[in-house]
Design a protein around this motif. Structure first.
Motif, PDB file in Angstrom:
ATOM      1  N   UNK A  42      47.557   0.549  27.355  1.00 52.77           N
ATOM      2  CA  UNK A  42      47.271  -0.539  28.296  1.00 52.77           C
ATOM      3  C   UNK A  42      48.210  -0.398  29.490  1.00 52.77           C
ATOM      4  N   UNK A  43      47.768  -0.827  30.650  1.00 54.41           N
ATOM      5  CA  UNK A  43      48.657  -0.765  31.817  1.00 54.41           C
ATOM      6  C   UNK A  43      48.326  -1.906  32.773  1.00 54.41           C
ATOM      7  N   UNK A  44      49.267  -2.262  33.583  1.00 51.44           N
ATOM      8  CA  UNK A  44      49.090  -3.276  34.631  1.00 51.44           C
ATOM      9  C   UNK A  44      48.338  -4.516  34.146  1.00 51.44           C
ATOM     10  N   UNK A  45      48.670  -5.029  32.973  1.00 51.94           N
ATOM     11  CA  UNK A  45      47.942  -6.200  32.466  1.00 51.94           C
ATOM     12  C   UNK A  45      48.118  -7.381  33.424  1.00 51.94           C
ATOM     13  N   UNK A  46      47.022  -7.941  33.839  1.00 55.59           N
ATOM     14  CA  UNK A  46      46.989  -9.059  34.803  1.00 55.59           C
ATOM     15  C   UNK A  46      47.633  -8.714  36.153  1.00 55.59           C
ATOM     16  N   UNK A  47      47.858  -7.429  36.418  1.00 48.58           N
ATOM     17  CA  UNK A  47      48.521  -7.029  37.654  1.00 48.58           C
ATOM     18  C   UNK A  47      47.720  -5.981  38.429  1.00 48.58           C
ATOM     19  N   UNK A  48      46.532  -5.617  37.970  1.00 51.40           N
ATOM     20  CA  UNK A  48      45.779  -4.549  38.636  1.00 51.40           C
ATOM     21  C   UNK A  48      45.228  -5.051  39.974  1.00 51.40           C
ATOM     22  N   UNK A  49      45.279  -4.199  40.982  1.00 55.21           N
ATOM     23  CA  UNK A  49      44.871  -4.599  42.330  1.00 55.21           C
ATOM     24  C   UNK A  49      43.362  -4.861  42.453  1.00 55.21           C
ATOM     25  N   UNK A  50      42.599  -4.566  41.399  1.00 57.32           N
ATOM     26  CA  UNK A  50      41.177  -4.911  41.439  1.00 57.32           C
ATOM     27  C   UNK A  50      40.918  -6.364  41.047  1.00 57.32           C
ATOM     28  N   UNK A  51      41.932  -7.050  40.551  1.00 55.88           N
ATOM     29  CA  UNK A  51      41.739  -8.442  40.124  1.00 55.88           C
ATOM     30  C   UNK A  51      41.307  -9.354  41.284  1.00 55.88           C
ATOM     31  N   UNK A  52      42.018  -9.345  42.425  1.00 50.96           N
ATOM     32  CA  UNK A  52      41.586 -10.260  43.496  1.00 50.96           C
ATOM     33  C   UNK A  52      40.177  -9.937  44.007  1.00 50.96           C
ATOM     34  N   UNK A  53      39.805  -8.677  43.957  1.00 50.23           N
ATOM     35  CA  UNK A  53      38.445  -8.298  44.377  1.00 50.23           C
ATOM     36  C   UNK A  53      37.406  -8.905  43.436  1.00 50.23           C
ATOM     37  N   UNK A  54      37.675  -8.829  42.139  1.00 56.11           N
ATOM     38  CA  UNK A  54      36.761  -9.418  41.152  1.00 56.11           C
ATOM     39  C   UNK A  54      36.704 -10.930  41.327  1.00 56.11           C
ATOM     40  N   UNK A  55      37.871 -11.535  41.474  1.00 56.77           N
ATOM     41  CA  UNK A  55      37.894 -12.995  41.583  1.00 56.77           C
ATOM     42  C   UNK A  55      37.237 -13.475  42.878  1.00 56.77           C
ATOM     43  N   UNK A  56      37.440 -12.745  43.961  1.00 56.63           N
ATOM     44  CA  UNK A  56      36.798 -13.100  45.236  1.00 56.63           C
ATOM     45  C   UNK A  56      35.275 -13.111  45.089  1.00 56.63           C
ATOM     46  N   UNK A  57      34.763 -12.074  44.441  1.00 56.40           N
ATOM     47  CA  UNK A  57      33.307 -11.956  44.343  1.00 56.40           C
ATOM     48  C   UNK A  57      32.718 -12.934  43.337  1.00 56.40           C
TER      49      UNK A  57
END
Lengths: 349, 349, 349, 349
Positions: D206-221
């Motif tokens: 596992x890596x970058x849990x809750x810290x991956x830079x794709x999170x805001x993109x997913x949440x925005x959409x």
């Protein structure tokens, strides 16, 4: 020369069969009219191969030569050795052209076949009729014939790597050693302890040393070039990967040839044949560099110290070693460009 | 013969170093008193190797021969080629025994070293002093010496597979071809495009054909047995796996020997050496069958048709090809049983 | 408390059985006196497992409770579900202690067993007698009993990762989601299309979502902690690797807890239990970091934004998820240190 | 609507760039007129990618917007985050259409970009102009625009799997948990310890849990669909394979929906979009079933017991998650069929 052809595939649920489907879907002049499986007829092909969902919406048909002939002009038999030998005569009888991917029609000598395959051989008449479909070497022989025997995966990589040098008289045929390595898909889709992931992964193993059934095929074809019997040492190994074959080949040189000499010889020999790529000096091809494609890439290491040449030849065993070369042979039978519908770029990485 | 020894490891953050730690943790007579890294000193070893959490709670030390000598009696140098050559004299000077895992002390001929390694060679005096630590062959020479040069991974698999037959005069040393295959860990832990997962996985490639720096080491040792110069063809390949080496070796036989003859010859030769396992007729070892262990397994295929013997030899490159054999050499230096602390069963699957 | 024990292994030709052998070979107080296989009795164990050549020179015995009891004191039953249920009563009757690695004695509720396993359950009496051998949680219960039911691989990783937080009341048991991933060895050694290398390699798949037979075991044990019924969402995935399980677990927090809070809670909870390693803040364990060893490593990501905790737990499914924990239970039954004979360092890389 | 287009690729020596080449070679209406690399300009592209030998005989060009505009009409920027943000304005200025594969133009909120990417964001004007190219959702918006921001690989798999249910109001957006798994190629071609074969193989992390830079993109959409802010738990894992992403997604259902309900809802939603394949009840897609192709396959497990839906979504991260979707967007910009030149069958096995 017709503009298109209707084809059927027997053995559609093996890896060779499903790869035929992948390429034929892209082929501009071939139409798949029937996918056939002795064991699974009546079920959708996408049931066993979900990657074909929505791409091929078709049920598997049973094996019935008359019905096949009613729909198709040409049939690929991706059937096991022993099965093809019995089935192909019926298909020819029904008026079909046949490209056979099993080993049943490759050896011209019935006794040799029976020794290595432990089945009864097909009739001598059909063995004589079958054209050995090593496309770059015997392409012209394939035109307009009824029956092509598609070469084995190991023989394809081996022969394309040795024939130009042997024909030129540059290597001593008594000294040939072939150290071959293959991905697991070459052994087919049938589950066995030998292809269990946990047994194969992180493992490298030798098998059937000097006993592989592709040996007589290689020796027959090398003898045809050499003009006298040829005997090779041949070791097969399993690599923990799905696709790809490399044959690393050693032979004594009959003179002082350099890598550049070999490169020039091979490039001239394969001129006009797009699927053989001869690499530059000091580099050798890796299997991934042809993965998913019909290429055979070849590199050299000529060694002054030992007087030997090392030839490295790679193919994708399911493509150039099976389905791709079969389609190449179909193209040649039909008088089309040999690369028609086969121009896919290797998948990397 | 003392009952225990205090050891240090230089190069603890490479794969060889960390494997030394794994085995030494189990060793009943060795105590690791310092783990050393030029690049990471001052940080906990478990930071770069979390699998050692709670197992080795220790910071990495810097490279200081006097400090090492104050704590330890023996040091393993798992340092790069070129580094060992400069460092080992200082360690010896400080009074330490040294087992060197680099290639710097393997070639007795300084000119050959400089040609193949492209560094300046160590002094001739030290090269002469260093015992070549191929344990099963030169075990007695290792007793009570100051400096052991641990063999390379490819040479270990190759030499253990060829020496008995060569010594018996059963094979023609002018005909030797070694087709070698290795997992990726042999190239070390330093990241490069060549060991990127996406480039290695589902790929099989040849490299450094007839140019690998282990060639002169193999030829030197074969010549020592043959009593005259030996030249081999040597191809190295990368297998998409982490651990394991197989060498598939071909040689012309000087007579009509069977598999059973070879098996008997080798079993007698290696009698009393538990880490060489000679397999029965018709079976060949796979790399996974020695994974994580110090075994070298050997199998044969004698071929009447070609008059050649094929020898298959497998090791775990990090164990018998590096850390395990180094500990075996430590045992021999100390006069202990060669398998002390090394009796781990291979990890399967 | 005796000083040593004679043990037998039923199901020695599966991955769990052969891993029991690997560890028991190192165990200072256990002696393997019989390796048993219903299907292969009479053949040497090294025939199917050549890695055991010269290490275990022993033929497989048949399944005969009286004969086993004549040689051994304790037997590990690494037999399939359904087989153990019938065999274990006979083994107990013959006077043996039993550690059962199947799922047959894990569910206390016969109806639940029959629903999820589709076999008849063992007697309620034996189900009540069997101690659920999650060593770090129920170690004291294991002392001196006759029958231990060894936990499943998924439940071991899941329960060790959830119990301390659940017991402390920090998470809401109605919100638990377990996303589990396993290497292929968990499915056993029997060949099937599902474990064919070419189908598994370069592939990641989900299976039995909310239908895996380990779900009732997990829910039973969580309910025991929570004091009321617990229902979880549980997804299992196959990873293209041989060994290793990771469970990534999500739950709503009943308060504002930080990673440091969780780390401290878990370190205290598992104090004195060497096989659970709680990782530092901001790092999570990878499966390779416990490979070949009996460790269960755990890491946390507490998230203020969502109010959820993510727990990552890894084990080697064949060791802590099967053979290793079984030996740990044997140690506890005997009153020995729980890590006796189990202290092998993970194999890395 | 023109019949053909001349395109250039910046970042041709990364995995996204070379995959663009593979697909564009087959595309009937696009011609690659320049392959561009900041670091390797002047060398043949086949030097770093020998699989392109004879297929693309072309030197890499340097990055010069005016020169690109002189040859091409449209450019794909497969450049790192931070580089695109600076380069794209110059390319637009030079009159080129741009499809950007970095993350630089995906977030509409400059502050969010700067928080997650740690670079300065592009101008608000360009962020507002850029169309988010999730083809099946925003296809019509792509027609005839200048700048498309190609979605990230994780967001593509996630959003295609969640949007229909979220739009229908069937799931509670406060309960969304995304457990994502990716092959290694997603991290690019630059060598690092993190993508070293020996560190990745036989490992799951596992890596970058809750810290991956794709999170805001997913949440925005997701917020755009939900009409209010959405916060998700998001875990990313590395799978020991080269290609492929699976997102396993969990959400509470706002009612009692069955698998069949979800299948019908999604099939209607994606009707006319050939690259989304909704699987039948009780089966879930595996990553290999879309490998090398532009498909996104989706399956469901609705669970009465917990009231949650589990959605499984798979893509090939380099195709639908990068190069393939970029070409799909080019097709949409041009007013062509969205699957033009993209109809390759997945490569299986």
């Amino acid at each position: 020369m017709s503009n298109s052809i209707r084809v059927a595939i027997i053995g559609s649920t093996g890896y060779g069969g499903v790869e035929l489907i992948r390429f034929l879907q892209q082929h501009p002049r071939a139409e798949v009219v029937s996918v056939i499986s002795a064991s699974s007829s009546g079920t959708p092909i996408s049931e066993g191969f979900p990657h074909l969902t929505d791409i091929m919406v078709r049920n598997l048909d049973g094996v019935n030569p008359e019905e096949i002939a009613a729909k198709a002009e040409l049939v690929f038999t991706a059937t096991p050795s022993g099965v093809s030998g019995k089935l192909v005569p019926q298909l020819l009888e029904a008026g079909l052209k046949v490209i056979d991917l099993s080993g049943d029609f490759r050896l011209k000598d019935r006794a040799a076949y029976e020794e290595w395959y432990q089945h009864e051989a097909p009739s001598q008449e059909l063995l004589d009729e079958a054209v050995y479909g090593l496309s770059e070497i015997y392409g012209p022989d394939a035109h307009d014939v009824r029956l092509i025997s598609n070469p084995g995966c190991y023989p394809t990589a081996t022969l394309l790597g040795l024939i130009p040098a042997l024909k030129a008289g540059w290597i001593d045929h008594r000294s040939i050693i072939v150290d071959a390595k293959s991905g697991i898909s070459g052994a087919g889709r049938k589950a066995s302890l030998g292809n269990h992931f946990a047994e194969v992964n992180e493992n490298f193993k030798a098998y059937k040393i000097n006993r592989h059934q592709h040996i007589p095929e290689i020796e027959q074809e090398l003898a045809r070039i050499a003009g006298e019997p040829v005997t090779v040492s041949f070791t097969t190994h399993l690599v923990p990967m799905t696709r790809g074959i490399m044959t690393t080949m050693y032979a004594g040189m009959n003179g002082q040839y350099t890598n550049e000499d070999f490169i020039q010889l091979y490039r001239e020999y394969y001129n006009g044949h797009p699927f053989v790529r001869v690499r530059g000096a000091g580099t050798w091809p890796a299997t991934k560099e042809v993965s998913g494609s019909n290429y055979c890439d070849i590199g050299f290491a000529a060694d002054e110290r030992t007087g030997r040449i090392t030839v490295v030849s790679v193919i994708d065993n399911i493509v150039k070693g099976a389905a791709g070369q079969a389609i190449q042979n179909m193209n040649l039978m039909q008088g089309w460009e040999e690369n028609l519908g086969l121009g896919l770029t290797p998948v990397y990485p």
